[in-house]
Design a protein around this motif. Structure first.
Motif, PDB file in Angstrom:
ATOM      1  N   LYS A  50       0.847  -1.194   0.000  1.00 44.68           N
ATOM      2  CA  LYS A  50       0.000   0.000   0.000  1.00 44.68           C
ATOM      3  C   LYS A  50       0.877   1.237   0.000  1.00 44.68           C
ATOM      4  O   LYS A  50       1.854   1.314   0.755  1.00 44.68           O
ATOM      5  N   VAL A  51       0.530   2.214  -0.850  1.00 49.75           N
ATOM      6  CA  VAL A  51       1.252   3.494  -0.838  1.00 49.75           C
ATOM      7  C   VAL A  51       0.263   4.625  -0.599  1.00 49.75           C
ATOM      8  O   VAL A  51      -0.895   4.552  -1.010  1.00 49.75           O
ATOM      9  N   VAL A  52       0.771   5.663   0.061  1.00 47.92           N
ATOM     10  CA  VAL A  52       0.025   6.913   0.151  1.00 47.92           C
ATOM     11  C   VAL A  52       0.760   7.928  -0.720  1.00 47.92           C
ATOM     12  O   VAL A  52       1.962   8.130  -0.558  1.00 47.92           O
ATOM     13  N   ILE A  53       0.038   8.507  -1.671  1.00 47.26           N
ATOM     14  CA  ILE A  53       0.613   9.559  -2.515  1.00 47.26           C
ATOM     15  C   ILE A  53       0.123  10.883  -1.958  1.00 47.26           C
ATOM     16  O   ILE A  53      -1.093  11.103  -1.877  1.00 47.26           O
ATOM     17  N   ILE A  54       1.037  11.762  -1.554  1.00 48.29           N
ATOM     18  CA  ILE A  54       0.614  13.086  -1.057  1.00 48.29           C
ATOM     19  C   ILE A  54       0.872  14.117  -2.149  1.00 48.29           C
ATOM     20  O   ILE A  54       1.998  14.272  -2.614  1.00 48.29           O
ATOM     21  N   GLY A  55      -0.189  14.832  -2.543  1.00 50.33           N
ATOM     22  CA  GLY A  55      -0.095  15.801  -3.646  1.00 50.33           C
ATOM     23  C   GLY A  55      -0.816  15.229  -4.847  1.00 50.33           C
ATOM     24  O   GLY A  55      -0.591  14.072  -5.232  1.00 50.33           O
ATOM     25  N   VAL A  83       0.052  11.713 -12.493  1.00 49.72           N
ATOM     26  CA  VAL A  83       0.802  10.715 -13.278  1.00 49.72           C
ATOM     27  C   VAL A  83       1.315   9.597 -12.368  1.00 49.72           C
ATOM     28  O   VAL A  83       1.212   8.408 -12.706  1.00 49.72           O
ATOM     29  N   ALA A  84       1.870   9.966 -11.207  1.00 51.30           N
ATOM     30  CA  ALA A  84       2.402   8.938 -10.292  1.00 51.30           C
ATOM     31  C   ALA A  84       1.291   7.951  -9.917  1.00 51.30           C
ATOM     32  O   ALA A  84       1.499   6.724  -9.948  1.00 51.30           O
ATOM     33  N   ALA A  85       0.106   8.481  -9.605  1.00 55.87           N
ATOM     34  CA  ALA A  85      -1.010   7.605  -9.212  1.00 55.87           C
ATOM     35  C   ALA A  85      -1.422   6.716 -10.386  1.00 55.87           C
ATOM     36  O   ALA A  85      -1.675   5.516 -10.221  1.00 55.87           O
ATOM     37  N   VAL A 145       6.451   9.295 -13.686  1.00 57.53           N
ATOM     38  CA  VAL A 145       6.844   7.908 -14.004  1.00 57.53           C
ATOM     39  C   VAL A 145       8.059   7.479 -13.156  1.00 57.53           C
ATOM     40  O   VAL A 145       8.023   6.424 -12.510  1.00 57.53           O
ATOM     41  N   PRO A 146       9.150   8.265 -13.108  1.00 55.60           N
ATOM     42  CA  PRO A 146      10.280   7.863 -12.263  1.00 55.60           C
ATOM     43  C   PRO A 146       9.917   7.780 -10.775  1.00 55.60           C
ATOM     44  O   PRO A 146      10.455   6.934 -10.058  1.00 55.60           O
ATOM     45  N   ALA A 147       8.994   8.638 -10.332  1.00 53.49           N
ATOM     46  CA  ALA A 147       8.590   8.545  -8.913  1.00 53.49           C
ATOM     47  C   ALA A 147       7.957   7.181  -8.666  1.00 53.49           C
ATOM     48  O   ALA A 147       8.252   6.510  -7.662  1.00 53.49           O
ATOM     49  N   MET A 148       7.114   6.735  -9.596  1.00 45.25           N
ATOM     50  CA  MET A 148       6.512   5.401  -9.450  1.00 45.25           C
ATOM     51  C   MET A 148       7.598   4.320  -9.500  1.00 45.25           C
ATOM     52  O   MET A 148       7.576   3.378  -8.708  1.00 45.25           O
ATOM     53  N   ILE A 149       8.565   4.470 -10.430  1.00 46.12           N
ATOM     54  CA  ILE A 149       9.592   3.409 -10.543  1.00 46.12           C
ATOM     55  C   ILE A 149      10.448   3.356  -9.265  1.00 46.12           C
ATOM     56  O   ILE A 149      10.757   2.272  -8.768  1.00 46.12           O
TER      57      ILE A 149
END
Ligand code: NDP
Length: 402
Positions: A3-8, A15-17, A351-355
């Motif tokens: 599980k991840v929490v994306i803030i922002g 894109v990250a989500a 994309v790099p944040a997700m990777i």
């Protein structure tokens, strides 16, 4: 399964989500949290429809407030926070991660609100605490900083015995059809560009006037573009982590129209970041300007053209012979928009944040402490870049122009 929490939930957060949702085997559950929950709801709905991911929820948090972030993380108990809010929130989110035992990743280094000054010292100061807590913090995992550091680490690992010069070159040859707009948060962007330039030469930092040094550089599939020397945060960590580098610089392209608008904005005081009194209300001119400029998230629809970002490196190859190396990615605004509804600048950051998050969750980039991306093995990250929409190319022993 994590599980991840994306803030922002701006352009980069969207894109990250999106990309996390496209990789449900790694990101089994996604929480999107921001100051304005209605924006998160709209993004979550769109992503659910597009990807079919069945565990995306939203929440509200003021990420300037450590207690609120702690409460958010206790409610959701994620393994990792992906911080794609603004650089002002970095320390509060790191603090909350320590209090709740959650790993951390961001795309921009901490900046105090009242001075446009960015350096890693504030975040590096958390090293011991993250290490003692057995938690991992990954700093600056967008494109630049982010992929620029991974490219440099890849060059060092596979090609060079000694890197002598590093030039990070960032071109946006896109056209969004607006007279003036920034490609990511206008406040952060204008603070960055109006600073003095700075580059590293023989162990010292050399300061230049803002945008004083420029030259034409040729970008693949784009051609020649006037490129301006700026200070950029990854230079600070890269010259520490690769001490053979004797000169490190960062270049970004700007069109004349953009620069004219920027000059006017500065001349009329709208780039000020100190408070002014307006009819009894305190306002910060640059924040007010952000409210009237186009929202970077809305630029995508009519955006044409490509970005091209890469590293140009000179030094000695593994056998000790002189060598040059250019590694880059070109990203199309149209294709980024077709996939995620966002333009290429948000795409190349999200994309790099997700990777990076994937690397941590798979245990490939996971060690206690606070790290810059170039301190990890670049290979598994590079392998994902192409697969996740950012293919890269190499030119060996070409003319670096620099
Ligand atoms: P946006 O302004 O589009 O989005 C920022 C988001 O953060 C918004 O959802 C905003 O909420 C939210 N936010 C702001 N303040 C708070 C707060 N106090 N609490 C909770 N949420 C908050 O920015 P971008 O998406 O363009 O950029 C995001 C980050 O990515 C920035 O830090 C930027 O510096 C970085 N970046 C990094 C790049 C790289 O290559 N490394 C390149 C481009 C950007 P609200 O909608 O309510 O205002």
């Amino acid at each position: 399964m994590s599980k991840v929490v994306i803030i922002g939930c701006g352009g980069v957060g969207t894109v990250a989500a999106f990309k996390c949702a496209e990789n449900p085997d790694v990101f089994s559950s996604i929480v999107i949290a921001s100051r304005t929950q209605s924006k998160c709801d709209a993004v979550a709905e769109k992503i659910r429809k597009a990807t079919g991911h069945n565990s995306i929820t939203t929440d509200r948090v003021d990420a300037d407030n450590v207690d609120e972030i702690v409460a958010l993380l206790r409610r959701h108990e994620p393994e990792l926070v992906i911080n794609v809010a603004l650089p002002y929130q970095d320390l509060a989110i790191m603090e909350a991660c320590l209090q709740t035992g959650v790993n951390y990743l961001d795309t921009a280094n901490y900046e105090p609100k009242d001075v446009a000054h960015f350096e890693y010292s504030w975040q590096w100061a958390y090293r011991d605490r993250f290490e003692q807590a057995g938690l991992c913090a990954i700093l600056g995992c967008g494109f630049d900083p982010g992929v620029s550091g991974v490219f440099t680490a890849y060059a060092a690992k596979h090609y060079f015995s000694e890197m002598e010069t590093l030039d990070i070159v960032d071109c946006n040859a896109g056209d969004h059809g607006k007279a003036f707009a920034t490609n990511f948060n206008p406040e952060i962007n204008i603070r960055e560009i109006t600073q003095n330039g700075r580059y590293y030469q023989d162990g010292k930092w050399v300061t230049t006037k803002p945008l004083e040094i420029h030259q034409t550089l040729t970008y693949p599939n784009i051609g020649g573009r006037d490129s301006y020397l700026l200070y950029h945060e990854e230079l600070e960590s890269l010259v520490k982590n690769f001490p053979s580098i004797r000169r490190a610089r960062f270049w970004m392209t700007f069109g004349q129209e953009y620069l004219t608008h920027l000059r006017v904005i500065q001349n009329i005081g709208m780039a000020r970041i100190d408070e002014v009194d307006y009819n009894g209300t305190k306002i910060i001119p640059l924040q007010f300007l952000k409210a009237v400029l186009p929202n970077p998230q809305d630029l995508g629809e009519n955006y044409h053209g490509e970005t091209s970002i890469g590293c140009r490196i000179a030094g000695r190859d593994k056998e000790g012979n002189p060598m040059t190396y250019y590694i880059y990615n070109n990203c199309s605004h149209e294709e980024a928009y077709r996939e995620t509804g966002m333009q290429a600048v948000s795409y190349t950051t999200g994309v790099p944040a997700m990777i990076g998050a994937m690397m941590l969750l798979k245990g490939l980039w996971k060690k206690p402490g606070v790290w810059n991306v170039e301190e990890f093995d670049p290979d598994p990250f590079m392998e994902q870049l192409g697969k996740q929409g950012l293919p890269w190319h190499e030119v060996i022993n070409g003319d670096l122009e620099l």
